[in-house]
Design an enzyme around this catalytic site. Sequence first.
Site, PDB file in Angstrom:
ATOM      1  CE  LYS A 166      -3.173  -2.659  -6.317  1.00  0.00           C
ATOM      2  NZ  LYS A 166      -2.613  -3.006  -5.045  1.00  0.00           N
ATOM      3  CG  ASP A 197       0.170   1.482   0.769  1.00  0.00           C
ATOM      4  OD1 ASP A 197      -0.514   1.912  -0.187  1.00  0.00           O
ATOM      5  OD2 ASP A 197       0.908   0.481   0.692  1.00  0.00           O
ATOM      6  CE1 TYR A 230       4.083  -6.783  -1.986  1.00  0.00           C
ATOM      7  CE2 TYR A 230       2.286  -5.637  -3.068  1.00  0.00           C
ATOM      8  CZ  TYR A 230       3.530  -6.226  -3.116  1.00  0.00           C
ATOM      9  OH  TYR A 230       4.220  -6.255  -4.312  1.00  0.00           O
TER      10      TYR A 230
HETATM   11  C1  LIG Z   1      -1.000  -3.041  -4.859  1.00  0.00           C
HETATM   12  C2  LIG Z   1      -0.429  -2.399  -3.667  1.00  0.00           C
HETATM   13  C3  LIG Z   1       0.862  -1.835  -3.665  1.00  0.00           C
HETATM   14  C4  LIG Z   1       1.794  -1.967  -4.839  1.00  0.00           C
HETATM   15  O1  LIG Z   1       1.328  -1.333  -5.978  1.00  0.00           O
HETATM   16  P1  LIG Z   1       1.933  -1.777  -7.420  1.00  0.00           P
HETATM   17  O2  LIG Z   1       1.279  -0.845  -8.364  1.00  0.00           O
HETATM   18  O3  LIG Z   1       1.535  -3.206  -7.587  1.00  0.00           O
HETATM   19  O4  LIG Z   1       3.402  -1.612  -7.345  1.00  0.00           O
HETATM   20  C5  LIG Z   1       1.275  -1.150  -2.549  1.00  0.00           C
HETATM   21  N1  LIG Z   1       0.488  -1.036  -1.477  1.00  0.00           N
HETATM   22  C6  LIG Z   1      -0.756  -1.571  -1.426  1.00  0.00           C
HETATM   23  C7  LIG Z   1      -1.588  -1.385  -0.201  1.00  0.00           C
HETATM   24  C8  LIG Z   1      -1.245  -2.290  -2.505  1.00  0.00           C
HETATM   25  O5  LIG Z   1      -2.454  -2.843  -2.440  1.00  0.00           O
END
Ligand SMILES: *Cc1c(COP(=O)(O)O)cnc(C)c1O
Length: 427
Positions: free
Chosen positions: A266, A238, A144
């Site tokens: 995060k 990511d 994701y």
């Molecule tokens: C949470 C997450 C996202 C998206 O971040 P948001 O701040 O919710 O838009 C993208 N990539 C990874 C791996 C994530 O865990």
Amino acid sequence: MNNTKSQELYIEGQKHLVGAVNSPVRAFNSVGGNPLFMERAHGSKIYDVDGNEYIDLVLSYGPMILGHGNNKVVEAVQKQVCTGFTFGASTENEIILAEMVCDAFPGMDKVRFVNSGTEAILSAIRLARAYTNKNHIVKFAGCYHGHTDALLVAAGSGLATLSIPGSAGVPKEAVQNTLIAEYNDIDSVKKHIAECDDIAAVFIEPIAGNMGVVLPSDEFIKELRSITKEAGILLVIDEVMTGFRSKFGGAQDLLGVEADITCLGKVVGGGFPVGAYGARNEIMNMVSPLGAMYQAGTLSGNPVAMATGISTLTELKAQNPYDKFNAQAATIEKALLAAAEENGIDLTVNRFGSMINPFFTSKTVTNFDEAQECDTDLFTKFFWGLIENRIYIPPSQFEAWFLCSVLSDDDINKIVNAINIAMKMAK
Ligand SMILES: *Cc1c(COP(=O)(O)O)cnc(C)c1O
């Protein structure tokens, strides 16, 4: 367990909020029942509106790595709030946080702060395309990367290999340049590279956390790095979830690979909305105002969020909780496996540093298809068993549990006891 007030708010909330939530992961759709409404949190604990106290293993899906209400972070936020919320101009704190981030990621000379992980990713897509002058991107099924159109594919196994949009409202044109590969299957990437000479970038979660925790094999991740490099394709790692979570820096460091572009979110905002993308100069100099790739934001580098990020990272570096995380996660893993065995339940546990996740299956879980084979009914019963025993975990089989640095031995004992009871209830 009394949750009358949560239920009342859930009913009231549905009138003007969609499903009474502002993000669908907070709904309890996959475990039944109504979402809990939270009122406050402190340290390792979170309290719902009915006054129930839980040990928090959700931690806002990752950011609250120091636990809630760390004194130094609170102080930094209070100070900044009194100084000014936002100026629409540069501030010194942006420079300080940028330096901290670039120091922690060897492959990063420059960074651009944005407001969410999604925004970091959608900017990285544009940057990779701008830099390579190519259009296709490869993503892995089950990973994701936020809710940007081009990567909202392979969110469900039936759609996994077909490049069909994973959401209503995403036109097929938006995903026609997205190619899907299988996690831990290097041949599925090689095939795309052989068939398409228009690939700008491969996007990957270095430790997958959004299909449950899934680790890459050493061979897979290293080969992914070398074949992308050879083909002139950018590797976008990511680290929105993994950044600063398993070491001070990135999972890429622990895995022995270096990204071309790294995305963060995060933890880097410590609970305020911050995302970031960064790379070496040659790539980042493409970004406006230095280069031709446009990307902007009214609240990007927001002073309060920068203060939270700086104080969180400073405190995290001082505490260096990573060995403790490993030890505590190992204890939780052992408890999960022992309780499952005692109750004749098939269970696999995957973990990496402070990310951990039980899968209700007898098999190993190395990709999205294997994750999908889990017994989600068993998970649902187990979930409610933990909630009743005051352990707050994400309401989904496919979300990681997180640990925070203020988790005490007493908290761990409580978690282990609750696991034993919940596993019995799940049987
Ligand atoms: C949470 C997450 C996202 C998206 O971040 P948001 O701040 O919710 O838009 C993208 N990539 C990874 C791996 C994530 O865990």
